[in-house]
Motif scaffolding. Structure first.
Motif, PDB file in Angstrom:
ATOM      1  N   ALA A 199     134.417  -6.691 -68.561  1.00  0.00           N
ATOM      2  CA  ALA A 199     133.337  -7.683 -68.565  1.00  0.00           C
ATOM      3  C   ALA A 199     131.984  -7.021 -68.856  1.00  0.00           C
ATOM      4  O   ALA A 199     131.166  -7.542 -69.641  1.00  0.00           O
ATOM      5  CB  ALA A 199     133.306  -8.402 -67.221  1.00  0.00           C
ATOM      6  N   ARG A 200     131.753  -5.878 -68.236  1.00  0.00           N
ATOM      7  CA  ARG A 200     130.483  -5.187 -68.478  1.00  0.00           C
ATOM      8  C   ARG A 200     130.364  -4.724 -69.928  1.00  0.00           C
ATOM      9  O   ARG A 200     129.280  -4.836 -70.534  1.00  0.00           O
ATOM     10  CB  ARG A 200     130.366  -4.001 -67.528  1.00  0.00           C
ATOM     11  CG  ARG A 200     130.134  -4.417 -66.078  1.00  0.00           C
ATOM     12  CD  ARG A 200     130.136  -3.214 -65.164  1.00  0.00           C
ATOM     13  NE  ARG A 200     129.774  -3.581 -63.802  1.00  0.00           N
ATOM     14  CZ  ARG A 200     129.761  -2.725 -62.770  1.00  0.00           C
ATOM     15  NH1 ARG A 200     130.081  -1.439 -62.987  1.00  0.00           N
ATOM     16  NH2 ARG A 200     129.415  -3.141 -61.573  1.00  0.00           N
TER      17      ARG A 200
ATOM     18  N   ALA B 186     121.087   1.189 -75.518  1.00  0.00           N
ATOM     19  CA  ALA B 186     121.328  -0.012 -74.709  1.00  0.00           C
ATOM     20  C   ALA B 186     121.943   0.429 -73.383  1.00  0.00           C
ATOM     21  O   ALA B 186     122.753   1.358 -73.336  1.00  0.00           O
ATOM     22  CB  ALA B 186     122.253  -0.980 -75.433  1.00  0.00           C
ATOM     23  N   GLY B 187     121.512  -0.218 -72.338  1.00  0.00           N
ATOM     24  CA  GLY B 187     122.029   0.135 -71.015  1.00  0.00           C
ATOM     25  C   GLY B 187     122.186  -1.081 -70.144  1.00  0.00           C
ATOM     26  O   GLY B 187     121.429  -2.053 -70.224  1.00  0.00           O
ATOM     27  N   LEU B 188     123.200  -1.034 -69.292  1.00  0.00           N
ATOM     28  CA  LEU B 188     123.468  -2.138 -68.369  1.00  0.00           C
ATOM     29  C   LEU B 188     122.631  -1.936 -67.113  1.00  0.00           C
ATOM     30  O   LEU B 188     122.771  -0.938 -66.408  1.00  0.00           O
ATOM     31  CB  LEU B 188     124.954  -2.178 -68.021  1.00  0.00           C
ATOM     32  CG  LEU B 188     125.432  -3.334 -67.148  1.00  0.00           C
ATOM     33  CD1 LEU B 188     125.391  -4.646 -67.947  1.00  0.00           C
ATOM     34  CD2 LEU B 188     126.854  -3.083 -66.648  1.00  0.00           C
ATOM     35  N   VAL B 189     121.762  -2.881 -66.861  1.00  0.00           N
ATOM     36  CA  VAL B 189     120.945  -2.819 -65.645  1.00  0.00           C
ATOM     37  C   VAL B 189     121.765  -3.239 -64.434  1.00  0.00           C
ATOM     38  O   VAL B 189     121.764  -2.577 -63.389  1.00  0.00           O
ATOM     39  CB  VAL B 189     119.689  -3.699 -65.803  1.00  0.00           C
ATOM     40  CG1 VAL B 189     118.856  -3.680 -64.531  1.00  0.00           C
ATOM     41  CG2 VAL B 189     118.855  -3.236 -66.993  1.00  0.00           C
ATOM     42  N   SER B 190     122.447  -4.330 -64.559  1.00  0.00           N
ATOM     43  CA  SER B 190     123.337  -4.819 -63.502  1.00  0.00           C
ATOM     44  C   SER B 190     124.349  -5.753 -64.147  1.00  0.00           C
ATOM     45  O   SER B 190     124.110  -6.286 -65.240  1.00  0.00           O
ATOM     46  CB  SER B 190     122.547  -5.554 -62.402  1.00  0.00           C
ATOM     47  OG  SER B 190     121.907  -6.713 -62.938  1.00  0.00           O
ATOM     48  N   GLY B 191     125.447  -5.958 -63.457  1.00  0.00           N
ATOM     49  CA  GLY B 191     126.432  -6.868 -64.031  1.00  0.00           C
ATOM     50  C   GLY B 191     127.716  -6.917 -63.235  1.00  0.00           C
ATOM     51  O   GLY B 191     128.110  -5.958 -62.564  1.00  0.00           O
TER      52      GLY B 191
ATOM     53  N   VAL C 212     120.894  -6.639 -69.368  1.00  0.00           N
ATOM     54  CA  VAL C 212     120.990  -5.488 -70.272  1.00  0.00           C
ATOM     55  C   VAL C 212     119.621  -5.230 -70.887  1.00  0.00           C
ATOM     56  O   VAL C 212     118.895  -6.165 -71.251  1.00  0.00           O
ATOM     57  CB  VAL C 212     122.034  -5.751 -71.386  1.00  0.00           C
ATOM     58  CG1 VAL C 212     122.128  -4.554 -72.328  1.00  0.00           C
ATOM     59  CG2 VAL C 212     123.395  -6.076 -70.784  1.00  0.00           C
ATOM     60  N   LEU C 213     119.289  -3.946 -71.013  1.00  0.00           N
ATOM     61  CA  LEU C 213     118.045  -3.525 -71.665  1.00  0.00           C
ATOM     62  C   LEU C 213     118.406  -2.823 -72.969  1.00  0.00           C
ATOM     63  O   LEU C 213     119.217  -1.905 -72.981  1.00  0.00           O
ATOM     64  CB  LEU C 213     117.261  -2.585 -70.754  1.00  0.00           C
ATOM     65  CG  LEU C 213     115.845  -2.225 -71.195  1.00  0.00           C
ATOM     66  CD1 LEU C 213     114.956  -3.469 -71.231  1.00  0.00           C
ATOM     67  CD2 LEU C 213     115.255  -1.165 -70.257  1.00  0.00           C
TER      68      LEU C 213
END
Length: 264
Positions: free
Chosen positions: A140-141, A207-212, A219-220
């Motif tokens: 999912a992430r 690109a990086g996952l901030v939370s999820g 995502v940033l």
């Protein structure tokens, strides 16, 4: 007056004894007393033993009305069921594991094996469920991260030659607040792109996952773009930092952008 007779034993070769009975020392008319010799067999202890042995019954003779070779029904050790009687067999009494304990031990072992198998299956199911949940979360992430990258590129990649298709692609990847805002200003954006002959192409730097989790993600994304228009036909470089909020759509199975904002 007559003297008492006296017996004298004289052994012979045949183990017989002569018993000599002497008469009185003086007989009648002064004649010497006559000796009377009587042969009487004397039994020795050996002869008694031999005679008793000869008289004892043979092994196959009847003793007390019961043949020697047959079993006495009154004797416990000779009864056919004597060996089956509990407590009469010393070996059975000393045996710590009677025959009846065999099936019980087997049932115990089977029960232990079943318990171990059930525990192993339960443990495998638990670890399998955790593994599946961890894998589903990771997938999912990764899906949210990929959707955020694609939407960011689509948002900064617009051309006057393909404006309708480009804008529709942005709408298809949007939902909620972001979709509503973009749809309301879609006509104005189209006019500006066409009049200024805009041609912009972008690419993702980082690109990086901030939370999820499996339903929502933040995502940033850092994007570089080259923008051309009527005033800058040679093009100029632009750098954007975009934060995107995404939600997972159960119907389509896709991650959609619910909010988009420039943060630098």
């Amino acid at each position: 007056m007559t003297d008492r007779s006296k017996e004298v034993a004289v052994p012979t070769r045949r183990d017989r004894t002569l018993k000599v009975i002497k008469g009185s020392r003086s007989g009648a008319a002064g004649r010497p007393a006559q000796r009377r010799v009587v042969l009487r067999p004397v039994r020795t202890p050996i002869e008694d033993v031999l005679e008793r042995i000869d008289q004892e019954p043979a092994e196959d003779a009847a003793v007390g009305g019961v043949p020697t070779g047959t079993a006495d029904p009154e004797r416990v050790e000779d009864r056919p069921d004597a060996a089956d009687a509990p407590g009469d067999d010393p070996a059975a009494a000393d045996d710590p594991a009677p025959a009846s304990a065999g099936p019980g031990r087997r049932r115990l072992l089977v029960g232990l094996l079943v318990a171990l198998l059930a525990g192993s299956l339960a443990l495998a199911g638990l670890y399998g469920h955790r593994w599946y949940g961890h894998r589903a979360l990771e997938e999912a992430r990764q899906g949210a991260l990929a959707a955020a990258k694609q939407t960011s590129v689509d948002f900064v990649s617009v051309s006057a030659a393909s404006v309708d298709r480009d804008l529709q692609r942005i709408v298809d990847g949007a939902t909620g607040e972001f979709k509503d805002e973009f749809t309301r200003g879609q006509a104005q954006v189209r006019t500006a792109v066409v009049e200024n002959k805009v041609e912009s192409r972008g690419s993702v730097l980082r690109a990086g996952l901030v939370s999820g989790d499996r339903r929502r993600a933040v995502v940033l994304v850092a994007v570089d773009a080259t923008v051309k228009n009527a005033k800058a036909p040679a093009g100029r470089a632009a750098h954007y930092r975009i934060q995107l909020d995404l939600v997972h759509d159960r119907d389509s199975g896709q991650w959609l952008v619910s909010r988009l904002q420039f943060v630098g």
